[in-house]
Design an enzyme around this catalytic site. Structure first.
Site, PDB file in Angstrom:
ATOM      1  CE  LYS A  13      -2.249  -0.945   3.846  1.00  0.00           C
ATOM      2  NZ  LYS A  13      -1.610  -2.216   4.256  1.00  0.00           N
ATOM      3  NE  ARG A  88      -3.871  -0.933  10.018  1.00  0.00           N
ATOM      4  CZ  ARG A  88      -2.823  -0.352   9.435  1.00  0.00           C
ATOM      5  NH1 ARG A  88      -2.876   0.890   9.039  1.00  0.00           N
ATOM      6  NH2 ARG A  88      -1.711  -1.038   9.256  1.00  0.00           N
ATOM      7  NE  ARG A 127       7.716  -2.240   5.845  1.00  0.00           N
ATOM      8  CZ  ARG A 127       6.399  -2.039   5.907  1.00  0.00           C
ATOM      9  NH1 ARG A 127       5.724  -1.751   4.826  1.00  0.00           N
ATOM     10  NH2 ARG A 127       5.765  -2.147   7.051  1.00  0.00           N
ATOM     11  NE  ARG A 160       6.626   0.201  10.113  1.00  0.00           N
ATOM     12  CZ  ARG A 160       5.474   0.211   9.432  1.00  0.00           C
ATOM     13  NH1 ARG A 160       5.421   0.777   8.239  1.00  0.00           N
ATOM     14  NH2 ARG A 160       4.393  -0.325   9.927  1.00  0.00           N
ATOM     15  NE  ARG A 171       2.399  -4.319  11.366  1.00  0.00           N
ATOM     16  CZ  ARG A 171       3.324  -4.064  10.436  1.00  0.00           C
ATOM     17  NH1 ARG A 171       4.502  -4.642  10.492  1.00  0.00           N
ATOM     18  NH2 ARG A 171       3.045  -3.237   9.460  1.00  0.00           N
TER      19      ARG A 171
HETATM   20  P1  AMP Z   1       1.115   1.061   8.892  1.00  0.00           P
HETATM   21  O1  AMP Z   1       2.255   1.989   8.694  1.00  0.00           O
HETATM   22  O2  AMP Z   1      -0.082   1.403   8.070  1.00  0.00           O
HETATM   23  O3  AMP Z   1       1.527  -0.392   8.757  1.00  0.00           O
HETATM   24  O4  AMP Z   1       0.640   1.241  10.413  1.00  0.00           O
HETATM   25  C1  AMP Z   1       1.516   0.970  11.491  1.00  0.00           C
HETATM   26  C2  AMP Z   1       0.732   0.913  12.792  1.00  0.00           C
HETATM   27  O5  AMP Z   1       0.113   2.191  13.037  1.00  0.00           O
HETATM   28  C3  AMP Z   1      -0.410  -0.080  12.825  1.00  0.00           C
HETATM   29  O6  AMP Z   1       0.003  -1.407  13.113  1.00  0.00           O
HETATM   30  C4  AMP Z   1      -1.269   0.517  13.941  1.00  0.00           C
HETATM   31  O7  AMP Z   1      -0.702   0.278  15.212  1.00  0.00           O
HETATM   32  C5  AMP Z   1      -1.153   2.012  13.656  1.00  0.00           C
HETATM   33  N1  AMP Z   1      -2.208   2.447  12.697  1.00  0.00           N
HETATM   34  C6  AMP Z   1      -2.014   2.945  11.447  1.00  0.00           C
HETATM   35  N2  AMP Z   1      -3.176   3.229  10.869  1.00  0.00           N
HETATM   36  C7  AMP Z   1      -4.146   2.897  11.763  1.00  0.00           C
HETATM   37  C8  AMP Z   1      -5.560   2.926  11.738  1.00  0.00           C
HETATM   38  N3  AMP Z   1      -6.238   3.351  10.671  1.00  0.00           N
HETATM   39  N4  AMP Z   1      -6.216   2.488  12.840  1.00  0.00           N
HETATM   40  C9  AMP Z   1      -5.567   2.062  13.926  1.00  0.00           C
HETATM   41  N5  AMP Z   1      -4.235   1.987  14.006  1.00  0.00           N
HETATM   42  C10 AMP Z   1      -3.517   2.398  12.942  1.00  0.00           C
END
Ligand code: AMP
Length: 213
Positions: A13, A88, A127, A160, A171
């Site tokens: 994404k 999400r 990554r 990360r 996750r």
């Molecule tokens: P990402 O970078 O999209 O993989 O997001 C990393 C982390 O940020 C996720 O595992 C959540 O802990 C938090 N996060 C990001 N977007 C959301 C969302 N829409 N709702 C809840 N937590 C989020």
């Protein structure tokens, strides 16, 4: 153009959102990036979010909905945006719909990336992310030109905390229980586009473009 990118962690994404941003001149709105920046800046929001993010859990709906409302109201989102990592949960999707309705706006496409579980784990464990500009690399399939340094801005790359194997499992479970039901939500609304997420970023991008234009 207003696009939502759905799909599990590691589906691509972020990479596709950056390519859409370049091609169509619309901002990438990534809740993950916004929360990581808040954590780096050591704000109250960032400190609280970091605990949940590092554990592979979702941040509370109210918190991310507040973040998104503020962000899409900004000037640079006037002609559209790519939502990357939001919504999400069903609650987030419903609140987003209400917010857009209040602004007299709608979503043009919801793109769902399909990638098999083993490939996701490989992509996530390998990554590496730039600590400054957020560019993404992979230790085998897309290594940086020199050491652990970002090709684009020269800042150091890092892994990360939530890209470590034990957190990835959590996750993916959270994705299956909380986020996967969004496919049905958007299918019912008639704007879900399903795309195979395997192959190079460029191959996937041409599939995305054929769906959204
Ligand atoms: P990402 O970078 O999209 O993989 O997001 C990393 C982390 O940020 C996720 O595992 C959540 O802990 C938090 N996060 C990001 N977007 C959301 C969302 N829409 N709702 C809840 N937590 C989020």
């Amino acid at each position: 153009m207003r696009i939502i990118l759905l799909g599990p962690p590691g589906a691509g994404k972020g990479t596709q959102a950056k390519m859409l941003k370049e091609r169509f001149g619309i901002p990438q709105v990534s809740t993950g990036d916004i929360l990581r920046k808040a954590a780096q800046d050591n704000t109250e929001l960032g400190r609280q979010a970091k605990i949940l993010m590092d554990a592979g859990k979702l941040v509370q709906d109210d918190t991310v909905i507040g973040v998104i409302r503020g962000r899409i109201a900004q000037e640079d989102c006037r002609n559209g945006f790519v939502l990357d990592g939001f919504p999400r949960t069903i609650v987030q999707a419903e609140k987003l719909m209400d917010t857009l309705k209040d602004m007299n706006l709608s979503v043009d496409a919801v793109v769902d990336f399909v990638v098999d579980g083993q490939a996701l784990v490989k992509r996530l464990t390998g990554r590496r992310t730039c600590s400054d500009c957020g560019a993404m690399y992979h230790e085998t399939s897309r290594p940086p030109k020199i050491g652990d340094i970002c090709d684009a801005c020269g800042a150091p790359l890092y892994q990360r905390e939530d890209d470590k194997e034990e957190t990835i499992k959590r996750r993916l479970e959270v994705y299956r229980s909380e986020t996967a039901p969004l496919k049905e939500f958007y299918r019912k609304q008639g704007n879900l586009k399903t795309i195979q997420g395997h192959g190079s970023a460029e191959e996937v991008f041409s599939r995305v473009c054929s769906m959204v234009t």
